[in-house]
Design a protein around this motif. Structure first.
Motif, PDB file in Angstrom:
ATOM      1  N   VAL A  15      -0.824   0.502   3.009  1.00  0.00           N
ATOM      2  CA  VAL A  15      -1.604   1.707   3.313  1.00  0.00           C
ATOM      3  C   VAL A  15      -1.355   2.775   2.254  1.00  0.00           C
ATOM      4  O   VAL A  15      -2.296   3.403   1.749  1.00  0.00           O
ATOM      5  CB  VAL A  15      -1.269   2.243   4.727  1.00  0.00           C
ATOM      6  N   MET A  18      -3.014   1.936  -1.170  1.00  0.00           N
ATOM      7  CA  MET A  18      -4.472   2.108  -1.128  1.00  0.00           C
ATOM      8  C   MET A  18      -4.866   3.578  -1.053  1.00  0.00           C
ATOM      9  O   MET A  18      -5.852   3.996  -1.669  1.00  0.00           O
ATOM     10  CB  MET A  18      -5.058   1.335   0.053  1.00  0.00           C
ATOM     11  N   PHE A  81     -10.325   6.514   8.414  1.00  0.00           N
ATOM     12  CA  PHE A  81     -10.788   5.125   8.396  1.00  0.00           C
ATOM     13  C   PHE A  81     -11.939   4.911   9.377  1.00  0.00           C
ATOM     14  O   PHE A  81     -12.932   4.264   9.042  1.00  0.00           O
ATOM     15  CB  PHE A  81      -9.641   4.158   8.723  1.00  0.00           C
ATOM     16  N   LEU A 103      -7.253  -1.994   6.582  1.00  0.00           N
ATOM     17  CA  LEU A 103      -6.357  -0.844   6.418  1.00  0.00           C
ATOM     18  C   LEU A 103      -6.053  -0.178   7.759  1.00  0.00           C
ATOM     19  O   LEU A 103      -4.933   0.283   7.987  1.00  0.00           O
ATOM     20  CB  LEU A 103      -6.965   0.173   5.452  1.00  0.00           C
TER      21      LEU A 103
END
Length: 122
Positions: A15, A18, A81, A103
């Motif tokens: 996480v 990214m 997200f 994710l």
């Protein structure tokens, strides 16, 4: 205990990596800026979101950050997200959603194992 820490650090590392990469790209990639314009978002939102991703990623990866601050980062990334998934579906671009789902799952795993590792220590 060791297994829990490994799971936590792998999920958190994914996480964090990214979000660091995404946050930097929000500032460095003109295509992302054009994408925000195409979606109708103002440019300051891209800057704000990029900064939030960088700050949140640091909050998750630095062990000395208090859990309460990490929880805010988890909440912010979760909202980000879910909003990204909704946006992709709304504009008919569902091809980007599998990575976001991945994710989101990694974020949930990271949060669960954060608490498992902290309660095992206490």
């Amino acid at each position: 205990m060791k297994k829990d820490k490994i799971i936590y650090w792998v999920a958190t590392g994914i996480v964090t990596a990214m979000m660091l990469m995404s946050g930097v790209m929000y500032f460095a990639n003109p295509e992302i800026a054009a994408g925000f314009v195409k979606l109708g978002f103002p440019d300051y939102f891209r800057v704000e979101l990029g900064a939030a991703k960088l700050i949140g990623a640091v909050a998750l990866i630095v062990p000395q950050i208090p859990i309460r601050v990490k929880e805010w980062a988890y909440a912010g990334f979760g909202i980000n997200f879910i909003s990204a998934i909704i946006t992709h579906f709304a504009i008919g671009d569902a091809k980007g959603t599998p990575m976001i789902f991945f994710l989101l799952i990694a974020l949930v795993v990271s949060n669960i194992y954060l608490h498992k590792t902290k309660t095992a220590v206490a």
